[in-house]
Design a protein around this motif. Structure first.
Motif, PDB file in Angstrom:
ATOM      1  N   THR A  23       2.322 -11.553 -10.014  1.00 17.24           N
ATOM      2  CA  THR A  23       2.171 -11.088 -11.395  1.00 17.24           C
ATOM      3  C   THR A  23       0.729 -10.676 -11.705  1.00 17.24           C
ATOM      4  OG1 THR A  23       1.933 -13.402 -12.100  1.00 17.24           O
ATOM      5  CG2 THR A  23       4.118 -12.415 -12.269  1.00 17.24           C
ATOM      6  N   GLY A  24      -0.236 -11.172 -10.938  1.00 15.82           N
ATOM      7  CA  GLY A  24      -1.623 -10.755 -11.141  1.00 15.82           C
ATOM      8  C   GLY A  24      -1.803  -9.266 -10.909  1.00 15.82           C
ATOM      9  N   ILE A  25      -1.148  -8.732  -9.860  1.00 15.33           N
ATOM     10  CA  ILE A  25      -1.225  -7.293  -9.592  1.00 15.33           C
ATOM     11  C   ILE A  25      -0.509  -6.518 -10.685  1.00 15.33           C
ATOM     12  CG2 ILE A  25      -0.392  -5.498  -8.013  1.00 15.33           C
ATOM     13  CD1 ILE A  25      -1.083  -7.298  -5.700  1.00 15.33           C
ATOM     14  N   ALA A  26       0.617  -7.045 -11.178  1.00 16.78           N
ATOM     15  CA  ALA A  26       1.345  -6.376 -12.263  1.00 16.78           C
ATOM     16  C   ALA A  26       0.475  -6.285 -13.520  1.00 16.78           C
ATOM     17  CB  ALA A  26       2.631  -7.131 -12.565  1.00 16.78           C
ATOM     18  N   PHE A  76      -7.539  -9.744   1.876  1.00 15.82           N
ATOM     19  CA  PHE A  76      -8.738 -10.442   2.362  1.00 15.82           C
ATOM     20  C   PHE A  76      -8.649 -11.930   2.024  1.00 15.82           C
ATOM     21  CE2 PHE A  76     -13.092 -11.977   1.678  1.00 15.82           C
ATOM     22  CZ  PHE A  76     -13.680 -11.646   2.898  1.00 15.82           C
ATOM     23  N   ALA A  77      -8.248 -12.233   0.772  1.00 16.83           N
ATOM     24  CA  ALA A  77      -8.148 -13.626   0.333  1.00 16.83           C
ATOM     25  C   ALA A  77      -7.021 -14.361   1.039  1.00 16.83           C
ATOM     26  CB  ALA A  77      -7.928 -13.674  -1.186  1.00 16.83           C
ATOM     27  N   LEU A  78      -6.082 -13.627   1.612  1.00 17.59           N
ATOM     28  CA  LEU A  78      -4.977 -14.245   2.341  1.00 17.59           C
ATOM     29  C   LEU A  78      -5.349 -14.518   3.790  1.00 17.59           C
ATOM     30  CD1 LEU A  78      -1.839 -14.917   2.409  1.00 17.59           C
ATOM     31  CD2 LEU A  78      -1.535 -12.557   3.160  1.00 17.59           C
ATOM     32  N   VAL A  79      -5.964 -13.531   4.428  1.00 16.99           N
ATOM     33  CA  VAL A  79      -6.213 -13.615   5.867  1.00 16.99           C
ATOM     34  C   VAL A  79      -7.391 -14.525   6.195  1.00 16.99           C
ATOM     35  CG1 VAL A  79      -6.885 -12.270   7.905  1.00 16.99           C
ATOM     36  CG2 VAL A  79      -5.189 -11.360   6.300  1.00 16.99           C
ATOM     37  N   VAL A  80      -8.475 -14.438   5.430  1.00 18.51           N
ATOM     38  CA  VAL A  80      -9.684 -15.206   5.762  1.00 18.51           C
ATOM     39  C   VAL A  80      -9.439 -16.724   5.737  1.00 18.51           C
ATOM     40  CG1 VAL A  80     -12.031 -15.749   5.019  1.00 18.51           C
ATOM     41  CG2 VAL A  80     -11.272 -13.371   5.094  1.00 18.51           C
ATOM     42  N   TYR A  90      -5.431  -0.050  -5.104  1.00 13.10           N
ATOM     43  CA  TYR A  90      -5.634  -0.331  -3.681  1.00 13.10           C
ATOM     44  C   TYR A  90      -6.726  -1.367  -3.457  1.00 13.10           C
ATOM     45  CZ  TYR A  90      -2.743   3.769  -2.720  1.00 13.10           C
ATOM     46  OH  TYR A  90      -1.708   4.664  -2.653  1.00 13.10           O
ATOM     47  N   PHE A  91      -7.795  -1.277  -4.214  1.00 13.48           N
ATOM     48  CA  PHE A  91      -8.892  -2.232  -4.038  1.00 13.48           C
ATOM     49  C   PHE A  91      -8.425  -3.650  -4.360  1.00 13.48           C
ATOM     50  CE2 PHE A  91     -12.496  -4.642  -5.762  1.00 13.48           C
ATOM     51  CZ  PHE A  91     -13.363  -4.589  -4.682  1.00 13.48           C
ATOM     52  N   HIS A  92      -7.652  -3.783  -5.444  1.00 10.50           N
ATOM     53  CA  HIS A  92      -7.162  -5.103  -5.842  1.00 10.50           C
ATOM     54  C   HIS A  92      -6.257  -5.686  -4.752  1.00 10.50           C
ATOM     55  CE1 HIS A  92      -6.543  -8.110  -8.956  1.00 10.50           C
ATOM     56  NE2 HIS A  92      -5.268  -8.118  -8.661  1.00 10.50           N
ATOM     57  N   PHE A 142       0.826  -1.210   0.000  1.00  8.69           N
ATOM     58  CA  PHE A 142       0.000   0.000   0.000  1.00  8.69           C
ATOM     59  C   PHE A 142       0.862   1.263   0.000  1.00  8.69           C
ATOM     60  CE2 PHE A 142      -3.101  -3.063   1.525  1.00  8.69           C
ATOM     61  CZ  PHE A 142      -4.246  -2.667   0.882  1.00  8.69           C
ATOM     62  N   GLY A 143       2.049   1.174   0.608  1.00  9.01           N
ATOM     63  CA  GLY A 143       2.927   2.329   0.629  1.00  9.01           C
ATOM     64  C   GLY A 143       4.096   2.227  -0.334  1.00  9.01           C
ATOM     65  N   MET A 144       4.655   1.020  -0.490  1.00  8.61           N
ATOM     66  CA  MET A 144       5.865   0.860  -1.293  1.00  8.61           C
ATOM     67  C   MET A 144       5.592   0.936  -2.792  1.00  8.61           C
ATOM     68  SD  MET A 144       8.169   0.812   0.905  1.00  8.61           S
ATOM     69  CE  MET A 144       9.511   0.573  -0.254  1.00  8.61           C
ATOM     70  N   MET A 145       4.450   0.446  -3.229  1.00  7.34           N
ATOM     71  CA  MET A 145       4.147   0.526  -4.655  1.00  7.34           C
ATOM     72  C   MET A 145       3.994   1.979  -5.122  1.00  7.34           C
ATOM     73  SD  MET A 145       1.696  -2.743  -5.500  1.00  7.34           S
ATOM     74  CE  MET A 145       1.759  -2.450  -7.258  1.00  7.34           C
TER      75      MET A 145
END
Length: 456
Positions: free
Chosen positions: A368-371, A270-274, A262-264, A238-241
């Motif tokens: 790579t999905g975020i990229a 969310f998909a990691l923590v839940v 940010y939403f992505h 959230f900060g480094m990108m």
């Protein structure tokens, strides 16, 4: 005898006028024009679009034809030869592959191009197989993170947070080493292609991918450290990108309207923590189920990695046509050099071997999905589709060295440790206790010295 100056000027004007008429006639003959309606076309792969044409200044034309500069990208449905009887008409343009080309008209006798052209862009349509791949991969990754939640030692996570040497090294590798490495590789391989450099840089500044946890589990690294580093990396994104995109990123493509997804990233957190939380609850309140999920973790991880590699390759087969040696080297260079640098930094930090393995894997594997999401947001559709080949190449090349290591370990386990596999007498069994009635050989895979001591 003197000549009248007016007469001399008149003669000069007549000569100039005649020359202008000759030039005009030549220009009209050479540069007759063609008009297309619409003036430019955007077509999806395997779709067709109808186009009208009109030829003007045709008095000196005998015959001309329409053609595509690159039929591999877009082609005409038929060969159109235009004579004096059909100066107007229509044709269909079919999109064949990603890219940009032009439709032009030329004289068949002189082979000269007539003024006027039709710009054609061919884009990729969102396919059903893409949606199936995305949905199935997301579901399987969620399931495997439930398995991770069952095997994570939460007390160990607390210790890692209190003494964050490993996570700090991982953070440095992820958000300092990888962005600078991707920037350097991009400039070295694509000095004259800012779009490809942007694709490389976007991949390098992305947080760690979930595949790092899976490979860490498969290769017997520190899973607790790997999951903690992935979580920290995703939150730090959230900060480094924004920091990297609005500093070095601007030097690559100054006109790009960059916006961090940010939403992505939030959805990824969310998909990691839940699923991890669900796994933790299962392990706490349904211990037998948790133990079973923990036992199948390695096997399920191997199946998931195999599924993703095969399905991703089949889904993106069309992109292989865009691969060049530079794109292949870029795809190998970023993760492979990342593995080595992560390993070296962790080794210099005097970390235990399981932690070194986890840090090296975490450093080399990018989300790579975020990229790809960033590229689709920052670039217009055609360039976004073409530039996507960079993160796709990175994703395809990332597992290769890890697969080689895995196969080597399996080979070593199966054949090279057979020397230590021997019958165990009751006295030796008493000297070497073990649980769950498993053989000493199975308990000491990868620990030859312990095996020899136990079996001697």
């Amino acid at each position: 005898m003197l000549m009248c100056p007016i007469s001399s000027c008149l003669q000069s004007l007549i000569v100039i006028f005649v020359l202008l008429l000759v030039c005009h006639a030549a220009i009209v003959k050479t540069f007759a024009s063609v008009t297309f309606v619409p003036k430019n076309v955007t077509v999806f792969m395997y779709d067709t679009v109808a186009v009208d044409y009109f030829i003007s200044s045709t008095d000196n034309l005998t015959q001309c034809s329409l053609y595509s500069e690159n039929p591999h990208i877009a082609s005409l449905d038929k060969n159109i030869f235009i004579q004096q009887s059909n100066y107007t008409g229509s044709f269909n343009v079919t999109g064949n592959f990603l890219g940009q080309t032009v439709i032009e008209c030329k004289e068949t006798t002189s082979n000269k191009t007539i003024q006027g052209k039709l710009d054609v862009k061919c884009l990729r349509k969102k396919r059903t197989i893409d949606r199936i791949f995305t949905a199935s991969t997301a579901a399987l990754v969620a399931i495997i993170y439930i398995n991770f939640g069952c095997v994570v030692q939460w007390s160990e996570l607390t210790n890692l947070i209190r003494r964050p040497v490993g996570p700090t090294i991982g953070f440095f590798g992820q958000f300092v080493v990888m962005p600078l490495l991707s920037y350097a590789i991009g400039y070295a391989l694509f000095p004259n292609d800012p779009a490809m450099r942007l694709g490389m840089f976007f991949t390098g500044v992305s947080p760690a991918g979930g595949a790092s946890n899976i490979w860490t589990a498969i290769l017997d690294g520190n899973i607790d450290l790997s999951i903690l580093m992935t979580t920290i990396s995703t939150l730090a994104a959230f900060g480094m990108m924004p920091f990297w995109l609005f500093t070095l990123g601007k030097t690559i493509f100054k006109d790009a309207q960059l916006e961090v997804p940010y939403f992505h990233i939030s959805m990824y957190v969310f998909a990691l923590v839940v699923p991890l939380t669900i796994g933790y609850l299962i392990n706490r309140y349904l211990k037998k189920t948790g133990a079973f999920l923990g036992r199948i973790l390695k096997g399920f991880s191997s199946l998931l990695i195999t599924f993703i590699i095969i399905f991703a390759t089949v889904t993106n087969l069309y992109l292989f046509e865009l691969f060049s040696w530079r794109i292949v080297v870029a795809g190998m260079g970023l993760p492979w050099v990342g593995y080595m640098l992560g390993y070296i930094i962790a080794k210099l930090g005097k970390q235990p071997e399981p932690d070194i393995l986890a840090i090296a894997i975490e450093t080399g594997i990018q989300n790579t999905g975020i990229a790809i999401f960033l590229l689709r947001f920052a670039l217009e559709p055609l360039h976004a589709d073409l530039t996507t080949v960079i993160p796709v190449s990175v994703a395809l090349m990332t597992p290769l060295p890890l697969t080689v290591i895995y196969l080597f370990k399996k080979f070593k386990q199966r054949f090279m440790t057979s020397y230590y596999k021997a019958p165990i007498s009751s006295s030796n069994a008493a000297m070497c206790p073990r649980s769950n009635n498993e053989s000493v050989y199975r308990e000491t895979v990868g620990k030859h010295d312990s095996a020899v001591a136990c079996l001697s």
